[in-house]
Scaffold this motif. Structure first.
Motif, short mmCIF file in Angstrom:
data_model
loop_
_atom_site.label_atom_id
_atom_site.label_comp_id
_atom_site.label_asym_id
_atom_site.label_seq_id
_atom_site.Cartn_x
_atom_site.Cartn_y
_atom_site.Cartn_z
N VAL A 89 0.85 -1.19 0.00
CA VAL A 89 0.00 0.00 0.00
C VAL A 89 0.88 1.24 0.00
O VAL A 89 2.08 1.18 0.34
CB VAL A 89 -0.93 0.02 1.23
CG1 VAL A 89 -1.88 -1.17 1.21
CG2 VAL A 89 -0.14 0.06 2.53
N THR A 90 0.29 2.35 -0.39
CA THR A 90 0.98 3.65 -0.37
C THR A 90 0.31 4.54 0.66
O THR A 90 -0.92 4.66 0.66
CB THR A 90 0.92 4.30 -1.76
OG1 THR A 90 1.50 3.43 -2.72
CG2 THR A 90 1.69 5.62 -1.76
N ALA A 91 1.12 5.16 1.53
CA ALA A 91 0.57 5.97 2.61
C ALA A 91 1.34 7.27 2.73
O ALA A 91 2.54 7.34 2.43
CB ALA A 91 0.61 5.21 3.93
N SER A 126 7.21 0.88 10.04
CA SER A 126 7.33 -0.17 11.04
C SER A 126 5.98 -0.56 11.63
O SER A 126 5.65 -1.75 11.74
CB SER A 126 8.28 0.29 12.16
OG SER A 126 8.34 -0.69 13.19
N VAL A 127 5.17 0.44 11.98
CA VAL A 127 3.86 0.15 12.60
C VAL A 127 2.90 -0.46 11.59
O VAL A 127 2.23 -1.47 11.86
CB VAL A 127 3.27 1.45 13.20
CG1 VAL A 127 1.84 1.21 13.68
CG2 VAL A 127 4.13 1.91 14.37
N MET A 128 2.83 0.11 10.39
CA MET A 128 1.90 -0.41 9.39
C MET A 128 2.33 -1.77 8.87
O MET A 128 1.49 -2.60 8.48
CB MET A 128 1.77 0.59 8.24
CG MET A 128 1.14 1.91 8.64
SD MET A 128 1.06 3.13 7.30
CE MET A 128 -0.08 2.33 6.19
N ARG A 140 -6.98 3.12 11.77
CA ARG A 140 -6.09 4.24 11.48
C ARG A 140 -5.75 5.02 12.75
O ARG A 140 -4.62 5.50 12.91
CB ARG A 140 -6.74 5.16 10.45
CG ARG A 140 -5.84 6.26 9.95
CD ARG A 140 -6.44 7.01 8.78
NE ARG A 140 -6.66 6.13 7.64
CZ ARG A 140 -7.02 6.59 6.43
NH1 ARG A 140 -7.20 7.87 6.23
NH2 ARG A 140 -7.20 5.74 5.45
N ASP A 141 -6.70 5.16 13.66
CA ASP A 141 -6.42 5.88 14.91
C ASP A 141 -5.35 5.17 15.73
O ASP A 141 -4.49 5.82 16.36
CB ASP A 141 -7.70 6.02 15.74
CG ASP A 141 -8.69 6.97 15.10
OD1 ASP A 141 -8.26 7.81 14.28
OD2 ASP A 141 -9.90 6.88 15.42
N GLU A 142 -5.41 3.85 15.74
CA GLU A 142 -4.38 3.09 16.46
C GLU A 142 -3.00 3.31 15.85
O GLU A 142 -2.00 3.43 16.57
CB GLU A 142 -4.75 1.60 16.44
CG GLU A 142 -3.77 0.73 17.19
CD GLU A 142 -4.15 -0.75 17.13
OE1 GLU A 142 -3.31 -1.59 17.53
OE2 GLU A 142 -5.28 -1.05 16.69
N ILE A 143 -2.93 3.36 14.53
CA ILE A 143 -1.64 3.64 13.86
C ILE A 143 -1.12 5.01 14.26
O ILE A 143 0.06 5.18 14.59
CB ILE A 143 -1.82 3.54 12.33
CG1 ILE A 143 -2.24 2.14 11.92
CG2 ILE A 143 -0.53 3.94 11.63
CD1 ILE A 143 -2.59 2.01 10.45
N ASN A 144 -2.00 6.01 14.26
CA ASN A 144 -1.58 7.36 14.64
C ASN A 144 -1.03 7.40 16.06
O ASN A 144 0.00 8.02 16.33
CB ASN A 144 -2.76 8.32 14.52
CG ASN A 144 -3.25 8.46 13.08
OD1 ASN A 144 -2.50 8.23 12.14
ND2 ASN A 144 -4.50 8.83 12.92
N ILE A 167 -2.25 9.97 9.70
CA ILE A 167 -2.12 9.31 8.40
C ILE A 167 -3.23 9.86 7.50
O ILE A 167 -4.42 9.71 7.80
CB ILE A 167 -2.24 7.78 8.54
CG1 ILE A 167 -1.16 7.25 9.48
CG2 ILE A 167 -2.15 7.11 7.18
CD1 ILE A 167 0.24 7.50 9.02
N LYS A 168 -2.87 10.50 6.42
CA LYS A 168 -3.88 11.11 5.55
C LYS A 168 -4.49 10.11 4.58
O LYS A 168 -5.71 9.97 4.50
CB LYS A 168 -3.26 12.29 4.79
CG LYS A 168 -2.88 13.47 5.67
CD LYS A 168 -2.60 14.71 4.85
CE LYS A 168 -1.43 14.55 3.92
NZ LYS A 168 -1.09 15.81 3.19
#
Length: 326
Positions: A89-91, A126-128, A140-144, A167-168
């Motif tokens: 994926v692209t982020a 690393s997280v994603m 997504r909130d957990e990633i942030n 993360i947008k």
């Protein structure tokens, strides 16, 4: 003769005054709001100037770094991330930070913004990368939060506070998006089928419960009706037994008219049953009808004995009484 009328002493005083003004201007520094200036003396950090008017030692102290201490925004560019289930994926994202200690931000790290940017991008990967694709898209909130905690801890020695990381966009490949759409459609159809089956099952259960309740109520009604019928038959039997007992007592007392009453009553009931039969068209009276009439006469005798002998005695003969004229 001096052209301006000034002697050497006056010129010296003027020079000293101009020099004093220059020294004053050189030592007065104005710091705008939202900024901090570091002061270096012979190349070494000595102190930090806060917003407002500040005085330094001219020609000895110099301004080292001019730092913006307002909260700032740093764009995180797109980067490819491989998830735990090997989906690419692209982020991209955005980072908000604020300098809390100007000296540490100026002298503990070089190229502060570049350092924060690289830390953020590394920890996002690393997280994603430790999450599955479905989990990545729905948490997504957990990633942030996880990226924010790690990066904020890493930049703390630099006098910087990471206030927010967002993360947008998370963009899976087009074929993966199509596969996810088909999977979502199949999942929704599955849920719809399950809900429909559950609805039919609930309807069948409710119908069975209703039929069971109806049968229970019907059985209770039949039970109550049978109980009432039995009670009525019991009362009728009691009344019949009482009547029979009274007749028996009368017979024991030698009252022949009671026997006639008993026989006539049962005989008349039998004739009534024959007359009211739905299939009975012709009623044949037996030869013993005269004995029934005699029994009825016995009933009349019982009535006279019961209610007294003062009642008028009807004529026994079927002839019309004579008027006494020849």
């Amino acid at each position: 003769m001096d052209v301006f009328g000034l002697d050497g002493f006056s010129v010296t005083l003027i020079g000293i005054g101009v020099l004093a003004l220059l020294v004053l201007f050189a030592g007065a520094k104005t710091v705008p709001q939202g900024y901090n200036f570091t002061i270096e003396r012979f190349g070494k950090y000595t102190r930090t100037l806060k917003p407002g008017l500040n005085l330094i030692v001219p020609f000895i102290d110099t301004i080292g770094r001019k730092l913006n201490v307002m909260e700032q925004v740093l764009d995180v560019p797109h980067q490819e991330v491989i998830t735990r289930d090997n989906a690419t994926v692209t982020a991209n994202g955005v980072t908000f930070y604020q300098i809390m200690d100007a000296a540490s931000a100026a002298y503990e790290v070089a190229h502060l913004e570049n350092a924060i940017l690289n830390l953020t991008m590394t920890n996002i990967r690393s997280v994603m990368g430790s999450m599955d694709l479905d989990e990545l898209l729905s948490h997504r909130d957990e990633i942030n939060d996880r990226v924010l905690r790690v990066v904020d801890t890493a930049v703390a020695p630099w006098g910087v506070k990471i206030t927010r990381i967002e993360i947008k966009d998370i963009d899976p490949p087009k074929d993966l998006v199509e596969s996810m759409g088909r999977q979502m459609k199949a999942e929704r159809e599955k849920r719809a089928t399950i809900l429909e089956a559950e609805g039919r099952r609930q309807a069948a259960i409710l119908k069975a419960e209703g039929e069971k309740q109806a049968q229970v109520l019907e059985a209770e009604g039949r039970k109550e009706a049978a109980f009432r019928d039995a009670e009525a038959r019991e009362r009728a039997a009691e009344a019949e037994a009482a009547a029979t007992r009274l007749v028996s007592e009368a017979i024991s007392a030698g009252n022949v008219q009671a026997i006639n009453y008993f026989v006539a009553n049962n005989y008349i009931k039998a004739l009534e049953g024959l007359a009211t039969s739905p299939n009975q068209k012709v009623l044949m009276l037996p030869v013993e009808a005269a004995s029934v009439i005699g029994s009825i006469g016995g009933i009349a005798e019982i009535a006279r004995e019961t209610f007294g002998s003062g009642a008028a005695n009807p004529p026994r003969s079927g002839r019309v009484p004579s008027s006494g004229q020849g």
